[in-house]
Design a protein around this motif. Structure first.
Motif, PDB file in Angstrom:
ATOM      1  N   ALA A  52       0.833  -1.210   0.000  1.00 27.80           N
ATOM      2  CA  ALA A  52       0.000   0.000   0.000  1.00 27.80           C
ATOM      3  C   ALA A  52       0.866   1.258   0.000  1.00 27.80           C
ATOM      4  O   ALA A  52       0.584   2.211  -0.729  1.00 27.80           O
ATOM      5  N   MET A  62      -5.194   2.559  -1.821  1.00 28.97           N
ATOM      6  CA  MET A  62      -5.764   1.228  -1.972  1.00 28.97           C
ATOM      7  C   MET A  62      -6.828   1.037  -0.890  1.00 28.97           C
ATOM      8  O   MET A  62      -6.584   1.287   0.289  1.00 28.97           O
ATOM      9  N   THR A  63      -8.024   0.606  -1.294  1.00 33.41           N
ATOM     10  CA  THR A  63      -9.097   0.410  -0.320  1.00 33.41           C
ATOM     11  C   THR A  63      -9.477  -1.064  -0.148  1.00 33.41           C
ATOM     12  O   THR A  63      -9.899  -1.455   0.923  1.00 33.41           O
ATOM     13  N   HIS A  64      -9.358  -1.849  -1.220  1.00 38.00           N
ATOM     14  CA  HIS A  64      -9.742  -3.266  -1.173  1.00 38.00           C
ATOM     15  C   HIS A  64      -8.715  -4.106  -1.932  1.00 38.00           C
ATOM     16  O   HIS A  64      -8.133  -3.645  -2.913  1.00 38.00           O
ATOM     17  N   VAL A  86      -7.248  -1.347   4.723  1.00 36.61           N
ATOM     18  CA  VAL A  86      -7.487  -2.036   3.461  1.00 36.61           C
ATOM     19  C   VAL A  86      -8.361  -3.244   3.765  1.00 36.61           C
ATOM     20  O   VAL A  86      -8.039  -4.056   4.634  1.00 36.61           O
ATOM     21  N   LEU A 101      -6.319  -5.252  -6.838  1.00 38.78           N
ATOM     22  CA  LEU A 101      -6.316  -4.073  -5.978  1.00 38.78           C
ATOM     23  C   LEU A 101      -7.399  -3.120  -6.452  1.00 38.78           C
ATOM     24  O   LEU A 101      -7.549  -2.901  -7.653  1.00 38.78           O
ATOM     25  N   SER A 103      -9.241   0.805  -5.781  1.00 40.09           N
ATOM     26  CA  SER A 103      -9.170   2.131  -5.187  1.00 40.09           C
ATOM     27  C   SER A 103     -10.501   2.803  -5.436  1.00 40.09           C
ATOM     28  O   SER A 103     -11.043   2.721  -6.545  1.00 40.09           O
TER      29      SER A 103
END
Length: 185
Positions: A52, A62-64, A86, A101, A103
């Motif tokens: 990240a 990056m969220t997931h 994350v 990844l 976002s």
């Protein structure tokens, strides 16, 4: 008395190593992969923060992350990284050698995940191949090609070692030379 180790405390005290990444250059050519990541372990809690950190500037926050559970022994639901969390998900249908990844602001990226125990030369080949703009090769295809190349290289080393251990006899491409008998038959 048995000493105990606090993994959370040791992670904070140990200096974080940078993520080993190879990213596709920004071009108009869309490919199957956006690069490769070579983690040092199969511990997502330990590995995702460095990934990240490395991607925040070029790709955004990056969220997931999604993975295939066959390659990761423990899949946490959330991993804290510099100032945010994350979310981690898994799909058995996802290529086991790929990390997806997401976002919230920028989009999706697919990275080849190189196994941590991969030899450096093989990892370098995989990282370079995964970062070719517009490549149609999937993570699975790259890993299969590397397995074939790696196996071929092991076979070649074995043949050279056999040759060396047998005295280094060389077989002429023209067959047996007059007055000389080849040991290779």
């Amino acid at each position: 008395m048995t000493p105990t180790i606090d993994r959370a405390a040791s992670r904070v005290l140990a200096p974080a190593l940078p993520a080993r990444l190879s990213l596709t250059p920004k071009t108009a050519l869309a490919g199957q992969l956006d690069g490769a990541w070579w983690p040092r372990s199969r511990d997502l809690d330990a590995e995702l923060p460095a990934l990240a950190d490395a991607l925040d500037e070029p790709w955004g926050r990056m969220t997931h992350v999604t993975v295939n559970p066959t390659r990761w022994p423990v899949i946490p639901h959330k991993v804290p990284v510099a100032g945010h969390t994350v979310h981690v998900g898994w799909f058995t249908e996802q290529d086991p050698d790929k990390l997806i990844l997401l976002s919230g602001t920028v989009g999706r990226w697919d990275l080849l995940v190189i196994p941590p125990d991969t030899q450096p030369a093989a990892a370098a080949r995989l990282m370079a191949a995964a970062a070719i703009p517009g490549s149609v090769l999937t993570a699975r295809a790259l890993m299969a090609a590397e397995a074939a190349i790696g196996g071929g290289m092991r076979d070649a080393r074995s043949r050279v070692e056999d040759w060396e251990s047998e005295g280094g006899a060389c077989m002429s491409p023209f067959g047996d030379l007059p007055g000389r008998r080849s040991t290779w038959r």
